[in-house]
Design a protein around this motif. Sequence first.
Motif: not given
Length: 452
Positions: A230-237, A351-357
């Motif tokens: 599936s190409l949809y991302p998981t909206l999670s931390m 560094l901020l980008a980590i939260f959007f892994a």
Amino acid sequence: MLEKLFHLKENNTTVKTEVLAGITTFMTMAYILAVNPTMLSASGMDATAVLIATCLASFVGTLAMALMANYPFALAPGMGLNAYFAYTVCLGMGYDWRVALMAVFVEGLIFIVLSLTNVREAIFNAIPSNLKKGVSAGIGIFIAFIGLQGAHLVVNNDSTLLTHVDFAGNWHTEGICAVLALIGLVITVVLYVKGFKGAILIGILATWVLGMICQAAGIYQIDAKNGFYSLYPTLSMTDFSSFGKTFGQCFKADFSNVNIFNFIAILLSFLFVDMFDTIGTLIGVATKADMLDEEEKLPRIKPALLADAVATSVGAVFGTSTTTTFVESSAGVGAGARTGLSSVVTGFLFLLAIFFAPIFTAIPGFATAPALIFVGFLMVSAILNIDFNDLTEAIPAYLCILAMPLMYSISEGIAIGVISYVVINVICGKAKKITPLMYVLAVIFVCKYIFL
């Protein structure tokens, strides 16, 4: 405080200019956050852990460059080096990724020692200029080839080894992925030609969004058994606990089945490619920013090289391939960056980008393929600077370029380039121009083929 630390007035720049330039640099190289986890996960590494490691290594390396050398250069895991790590060392040679990480860690330590002296600069000056350009061009073609495979544009074939995808036969999987990759490549090229900042990143995101639309319309169909998810991302931390899957794992490498000569060859290959990629980028970007002195040398090059070396070892501990200075730093320089303040901005954005892994790790291979193909183009342009009037210079560079994609190995390309350069020039009576280091490297690579 900023003035005292970065000497803004002395470098004819302002805080606003440096901040905007730092953001620009991040935008142009943020594609590595999507590409690096995809490439290194092929070696068996956890994609989320690699992304976290990529962000942290980029943050540490870029901040070190800013504070130690006060240059607007950003660092991240290098393209080409990550391909060698995953596809040659791990998949090709069959070594565990922990062993490859240890090779990167040791490489960084060696570079730290060399950077504290003048040895690294001396080594750079000893290698023929044309061969350096051949290495860069060869890596470019190799990366583009990997991109073509990731896009499913190039597939295996029994009779000709390789061929193009069967668009009709596998339309809902390989076929649509290949078409979307081509569309993404066109978007990337047009935006880049038009001068849009972050053209490569926009190309990745646009291709991904088009893929999600195709999935919703039923054109793209999920086939998990064959690798089409599936190409949809998981909206999670971000799962920060996954970081432990790569952090410090280089120290847990099992060397019981590792041939020492193979390990040395791997280490030398990392050293060789990283050395010329870093120094070449530093000089290239510095030239564009008019930072070279009257003797065409870069002031404060020693702390700049040291920052790069420290980032490599630290990155290996975090769990990523060689961290190096990015040529995309030239985008920030073009936007006005002249000091390390812009690098500080770029570093903190990583560094901020980590939260959007979860978002970055969900990006499919066909969406990152246009980036690989286009970055390959940017790197292969080095071939224009090879001196084709001197065949003793041009032929070894050509053989180096040819070997990398066809043998699916950066290491083999470098080895063939070095060996052929020494042999051709000795036989043609031009042995005087060969440095002692080139003889040493040639002997090492010949021994590799004889004994390994």
